[in-house]
Design a protein around this motif. Structure first.
Motif, PDB file in Angstrom:
ATOM      1  N   ILE A 291      30.460  20.758  35.510  1.00 33.17           N
ATOM      2  CA  ILE A 291      30.054  21.654  36.419  1.00 33.17           C
ATOM      3  C   ILE A 291      28.754  22.288  35.757  1.00 33.17           C
ATOM      4  O   ILE A 291      27.629  22.461  36.380  1.00 33.17           O
ATOM      5  N   LEU A 292      28.653  22.837  34.682  1.00 35.03           N
ATOM      6  CA  LEU A 292      27.911  23.556  33.837  1.00 35.03           C
ATOM      7  C   LEU A 292      27.809  22.672  32.602  1.00 35.03           C
ATOM      8  O   LEU A 292      28.439  23.415  31.298  1.00 35.03           O
ATOM      9  N   PRO A 293      26.980  21.593  32.488  1.00 36.31           N
ATOM     10  CA  PRO A 293      27.048  21.034  31.015  1.00 36.31           C
ATOM     11  C   PRO A 293      26.458  21.590  30.112  1.00 36.31           C
ATOM     12  O   PRO A 293      25.510  22.326  30.335  1.00 36.31           O
ATOM     13  N   GLY A 294      27.167  21.511  28.972  1.00 37.79           N
ATOM     14  CA  GLY A 294      26.501  22.201  27.483  1.00 37.79           C
ATOM     15  C   GLY A 294      26.902  23.438  27.636  1.00 37.79           C
ATOM     16  O   GLY A 294      26.730  24.091  26.473  1.00 37.79           O
ATOM     17  N   GLU A 295      27.629  24.168  28.497  1.00 37.93           N
ATOM     18  CA  GLU A 295      28.186  25.501  28.383  1.00 37.93           C
ATOM     19  C   GLU A 295      29.491  25.800  28.317  1.00 37.93           C
ATOM     20  O   GLU A 295      30.385  25.245  28.708  1.00 37.93           O
ATOM     21  N   THR A 296      29.868  26.882  27.361  1.00 43.31           N
ATOM     22  CA  THR A 296      31.183  27.111  27.286  1.00 43.31           C
ATOM     23  C   THR A 296      31.559  28.163  28.179  1.00 43.31           C
ATOM     24  O   THR A 296      31.090  29.132  28.398  1.00 43.31           O
ATOM     25  N   ARG A 297      32.762  27.873  29.114  1.00 40.25           N
ATOM     26  CA  ARG A 297      33.134  28.523  30.073  1.00 40.25           C
ATOM     27  C   ARG A 297      34.596  29.101  29.928  1.00 40.25           C
ATOM     28  O   ARG A 297      35.224  28.451  29.094  1.00 40.25           O
ATOM     29  N   GLY A 298      34.818  30.328  30.337  1.00 37.27           N
ATOM     30  CA  GLY A 298      36.232  30.692  30.445  1.00 37.27           C
ATOM     31  C   GLY A 298      36.365  32.195  30.897  1.00 37.27           C
ATOM     32  O   GLY A 298      35.452  32.686  31.453  1.00 37.27           O
ATOM     33  N   TYR A 299      37.659  32.766  30.921  1.00 34.40           N
ATOM     34  CA  TYR A 299      37.806  34.025  31.319  1.00 34.40           C
ATOM     35  C   TYR A 299      39.022  34.639  30.467  1.00 34.40           C
ATOM     36  O   TYR A 299      39.611  34.066  29.913  1.00 34.40           O
ATOM     37  N   LEU A 300      39.178  35.894  30.737  1.00 35.32           N
ATOM     38  CA  LEU A 300      40.148  36.414  30.172  1.00 35.32           C
ATOM     39  C   LEU A 300      40.682  38.064  30.747  1.00 35.32           C
ATOM     40  O   LEU A 300      39.743  38.746  31.369  1.00 35.32           O
ATOM     41  N   PHE A 301      41.798  37.839  31.352  1.00 34.91           N
ATOM     42  CA  PHE A 301      42.317  38.965  32.076  1.00 34.91           C
ATOM     43  C   PHE A 301      43.656  39.436  31.191  1.00 34.91           C
ATOM     44  O   PHE A 301      44.449  39.006  30.839  1.00 34.91           O
ATOM     45  N   ALA A 302      43.603  40.948  30.996  1.00 31.47           N
ATOM     46  CA  ALA A 302      44.526  41.470  30.334  1.00 31.47           C
ATOM     47  C   ALA A 302      44.958  42.586  30.636  1.00 31.47           C
ATOM     48  O   ALA A 302      44.147  43.525  31.230  1.00 31.47           O
ATOM     49  N   ASP A 303      46.265  43.320  30.592  1.00 33.28           N
ATOM     50  CA  ASP A 303      46.725  44.262  31.298  1.00 33.28           C
ATOM     51  C   ASP A 303      47.939  45.047  30.337  1.00 33.28           C
ATOM     52  O   ASP A 303      48.653  44.088  29.606  1.00 33.28           O
ATOM     53  N   GLY A 304      48.219  46.069  30.204  1.00 32.39           N
ATOM     54  CA  GLY A 304      49.369  46.742  29.871  1.00 32.39           C
ATOM     55  C   GLY A 304      49.676  47.978  30.017  1.00 32.39           C
ATOM     56  O   GLY A 304      48.789  48.853  30.329  1.00 32.39           O
ATOM     57  N   SER A 305      50.795  48.827  29.754  1.00 31.85           N
ATOM     58  CA  SER A 305      50.969  50.095  29.794  1.00 31.85           C
ATOM     59  C   SER A 305      52.240  50.341  28.668  1.00 31.85           C
ATOM     60  O   SER A 305      53.017  49.665  28.500  1.00 31.85           O
ATOM     61  N   PHE A 306      52.082  51.836  28.405  1.00 35.38           N
ATOM     62  CA  PHE A 306      52.918  52.180  27.380  1.00 35.38           C
ATOM     63  C   PHE A 306      53.341  53.686  27.702  1.00 35.38           C
ATOM     64  O   PHE A 306      52.572  54.527  28.328  1.00 35.38           O
ATOM     65  N   ALA A 307      54.818  54.041  27.574  1.00 30.95           N
ATOM     66  CA  ALA A 307      55.232  55.308  27.861  1.00 30.95           C
ATOM     67  C   ALA A 307      55.233  56.075  26.562  1.00 30.95           C
ATOM     68  O   ALA A 307      55.780  55.777  25.544  1.00 30.95           O
ATOM     69  N   LEU A 308      54.240  57.342  26.461  1.00 32.42           N
ATOM     70  CA  LEU A 308      54.210  57.874  25.646  1.00 32.42           C
ATOM     71  C   LEU A 308      55.135  59.437  25.565  1.00 32.42           C
ATOM     72  O   LEU A 308      55.781  59.564  26.421  1.00 32.42           O
ATOM     73  N   ARG A 309      54.852  60.356  24.660  1.00 34.44           N
ATOM     74  CA  ARG A 309      55.499  61.405  24.603  1.00 34.44           C
ATOM     75  C   ARG A 309      55.306  62.324  25.505  1.00 34.44           C
ATOM     76  O   ARG A 309      54.270  62.160  26.200  1.00 34.44           O
TER      77      ARG A 309
END
Length: 737
Positions: A291-309
């Motif tokens: 679709i886009l020759p010669g180009e590196t394509r990608g994605y990144l989704f990240a999520d998280g949660s932490f219970a603290l004091r």
């Protein structure tokens, strides 16, 4: 006559035999306490083990001093049960000879059947003939014979493995794995195949000289997951082949190569990790395509949660993608704006604290990311309390807000390069009184102050300060009626008289650009969502609420109202329905019936019934059919970047139309463009051992970055070995007779 152990004088013999069988059942049970124990440990366990219960028609000593239990033999030991027709304990050879039919069931539901068996006293070694093992009540392993080795391994010869119903009327399973040799490791819960052939409907389709898979009781095991086939008009035919890697009990990694005939090479990943006080998840992909020759394509989704004091929670969300069309091209969740943020917050009964940092990225065509706010920092603290002197309930709020844009200049002078910080304090108070006629009188007061610092925008001063008080008197008079049939009705007229300054110092509007007029804010002091815009001038919010609830489950709610202003300050656009000295009439209805029907509707119109906004959704939730359909009509509104009229119809439905057949459809149509924008069809067939998903979708719209595309998908899951949940009982092949 049935005899139960222990007995005297014959009870001593039964107890000896029950003790031997009880210890052996512990060894035979998968994950049993004696698993892999040494002979010395077995003798120690024999002495310390709790007694087993033996029931048989007779228990006697043979001529060779063997202990014999005859007729309807049943042994119960620590949740494990064994039934057989005859059990003989050879005291000289320390071996058991068991005549079937034999059935052993453990507390976890694992079942072992055999016609006959010759086993050591602890059942750790020996032979079971014409045996079948059922794991987790779904995966069956049938073999000519099963050899027990060291209480850990079960070696099966000439084996057939399947989770499908098999009986005399239906001897051929939908799928099966045939193997010359199978080894089941009870400790590791792994099944090893030698010379395995996968058959569908009795037809060989795949051969593997070696194959390993986890048993169904092991929820996380390293190995391949079910492949998914996909064919799109952009990428061509392709396959996703996920490989799951269990990195201990608290984290895992899934690698998913995606290969297609259009020379698309993409590697997807999902990483998950659980901590004592939280968790993180990251999903992404990286690769190249045509679709886009010669180009590196990608994605990144990240999520998280932490219970603290001290009750604090730390959460984060990250979203990034290589280009605007990537998510749609690869069938991922569609988004036109990405948001990344991190937040530290605490919520208590009377207090809320939040510190948040945000960044945005637009995927919309023609939108410049340099002019979007980012980064954005927000600190919010809210405290609720009850004033001792005046009573009622009060709330004190503070918010610090700051944003910066990457753009350093704005030739258009429209604030597209503006940087801004703000500090706001707001105090709200409310107290209610109930008069003798039942009228609820409420006094409401609000005071707020804001300080702004502004840069890179010549339209505004470098600093702005303002104070905005407001007060209101609210009258509610609920009328209640109860019918003989158990139905109750409440009619409640509401009048809210508000005093507010006719003029308040203006400030740049960054957090209140969109205004929604609905039943949720009909009686509100300020209908702007954020702090930057303040509703000005004296006004009256007038409306009526009617609710009806019946004993048979019918619930109906209707709201109608309008805003009257002493002075039109031209703060609201035409499309919002709030513009002018008199706002549009707001009407809303909500209906729920006991048979699953639901209706939600909302409309805004003026005295001439000229409609500004109309939206309605009709839904049905039944045993076999679930559907929802909605219609939205909006007038053009440049302040909301809506330059043309909007008229869209959407439909989604799921239908279990025949036992194990389920279909679903999704449809969206644009009446203004006179064409469909998207359509989808899914067909699923599923029974106790097999699930087949077939999907077809089409996106009709296109732009400079997104092309119209058709997507076809197919996945086949062998339930019991693919990591999928147990099969459905809605359709099972009958084995009666």
């Amino acid at each position: 006559m049935t005899t139960a152990a222990p007995l005297r004088p014959r009870g001593f013999r039964a107890a000896r035999l029950a003790s031997a069988l009880g210890l052996g059942l512990a060894a035979l049970t998968p994950l049993g306490g004696s698993l892999g124990a040494s002979p010395a440990a077995a003798q120690s366990a024999d002495a310390a083990a709790p007694p087993a219960t033996l029931v048989a028609d007779s228990v006697k000593v043979g001529t060779d001093r063997n202990l014999i239990a005859d007729g309807h033999v049943e042994v119960l030991y620590q949740g494990t049960r064994m039934t057989a027709s005859r059990v003989v304990y050879d005291r000289t050879g320390d071996r058991l000879t068991i005549d079937g039919p034999i059935r052993i069931t453990d507390a976890n539901g694992t079942v072992l059947r055999a016609d006959s068996a010759e086993l050591s006293r602890d059942l750790r070694n020996g032979l079971l003939r014409s045996a079948r093992m059922v794991l987790d009540q779904q995966l069956q392993l049938a073999a000519r014979q099963i050899t027990r080795v060291d209480g850990r391994y079960s070696e099966l010869s000439r084996t057939v493995v399947s989770s499908c119903e098999v009986c005399a009327g239906h001897p051929r399973p939908l799928w099966e794995i045939r193997a010359a040799r199978v080894v089941y490791d009870q400790q590791e819960r792994q099944i090893y195949f030698s010379n395995a052939t996968l058959r569908l409907g009795g037809v060989p389709v795949f051969y593997l000289p070696r194959l390993r898979m986890p048993d169904p009781t092991l929820k996380r095991a390293t190995g391949f997951l079910t492949p998914k086939f996909r064919n799109t008009s952009l990428l061509g035919a392709g396959v996703r082949l996920p490989y799951f890697i269990a990195i201990g009990d608290h984290r895992d990694l899934t690698l998913t190569p995606y290969l297609s005939n259009s020379r698309t090479t993409t590697l997807g990943l999902r990483y998950r990790q659980a901590f004592v006080n939280g968790r993180i998840t990251a999903t992404g992909a990286l690769g190249r395509d045509d679709i886009l020759p010669g180009e590196t394509r990608g994605y990144l989704f990240a999520d998280g949660s932490f219970a603290l004091r001290d009750g604090y929670t730390l959460s984060f969300n990250l979203e990034t993608v290589s280009d605007a069309a990537y998510l749609l091209d690869y069938g991922l969740p569609s988004k036109d704006r990405l948001q990344s943020d991190i937040e530290l917050s605490r919520t208590r009964r009377d207090q809320y604290i939040s510190t948040r940092l945000l960044a945005f990225r637009s995927l919309r065509a023609g939108e410049d990311n340099a002019t979007l706010p980012g980064p954005v920092a927000v600190y919010t603290q809210i405290r609720r309390f009850r004033p001792a002197l005046i009573g009622g309930q009060a709330q004190l709020s503070f918010q610090g807000f700051g944003l910066a844009r990457r753009a350093t200049s704005d030739p258009t002078n429209t604030g597209k390069a503006r940087d801004m910080t703000r500090a706001s304090v707001k105090l709200d108070w409310r107290r209610n009184w109930v008069t003798r006629p039942g009228i609820v009188v409420s006094a409401i007061a609000q005071a707020r102050g804001d300080i702004y610092a502004i840069a890179q925008d010549p339209n505004w001063a470098d600093s702005i300060g303002r104070i905005a008080p407001a007060a209101a008197l609210e009258l509610r008079w609920p009328w209640v009626k109860a019918g003989r049939n158990g139905a109750s009705q409440v009619i409640e007229p509401v009048i809210q008289l508000i005093l507010a300054p006719k003029s308040v110092s203006a400030a740049p509007n960054e957090d209140s650009t969109l205004v929604e007029f609905d039943e949720g804010n009909l009686w509100a002091l300020n209908r702007f969502a954020g702090y930057d815009a303040i509703e000005q001038g004296p006004r009256a919010n007038v409306g009526l609420r009617w609710t009806r609830q019946s004993a048979d489950g019918w619930n109906l709610g209707v709201v109608a109202g309008r805003v009257f202003r002493a002075v039109d300050k031209a703060q609201f656009s035409t499309g919002s329905g709030l513009g002018g000295a008199k706002s549009n009439w707001l009407t809303a209805v909500q209906l729920k019936t006991p048979n699953g029907l639901s209706l939600i509707g909302r409309a805004l119109f003026d005295n001439n019934f000229s409609v500004t906004k109309n939206e309605v959704r009709l839904g049905w939730a039944g045993d076999r059919l679930n559907f929802g359909t909605s219609y939205v009509w909006l007038v053009p509104d440049p302040t909301e970047n809506r330059l043309t009229k909007t008229a869209e119809w959407a439909l989604d439905a799921d239908w279990n139309f025949r036992g194990n057949w389920t279909g679903s459809v999704a449809w969206r149509y644009d009446f203004e463009a006179e064409r469909a924008t998207s359509a989808g069809l899914n067909l699923n067939w599923r029974n106790e051992c097999l699930s087949v998903d077939l999907s077809l979708s089409r996106r009709f719209t296109s732009s400079t970055s997104v092309s119209a595309t058709t997507d076809f998908g197919l996945s086949v899951d062998l339930i019991g070995i693919s990591g999928r949940a147990r099969g459905t009982g809605a359709y099972r092949r009958s084995c009666s007779g």
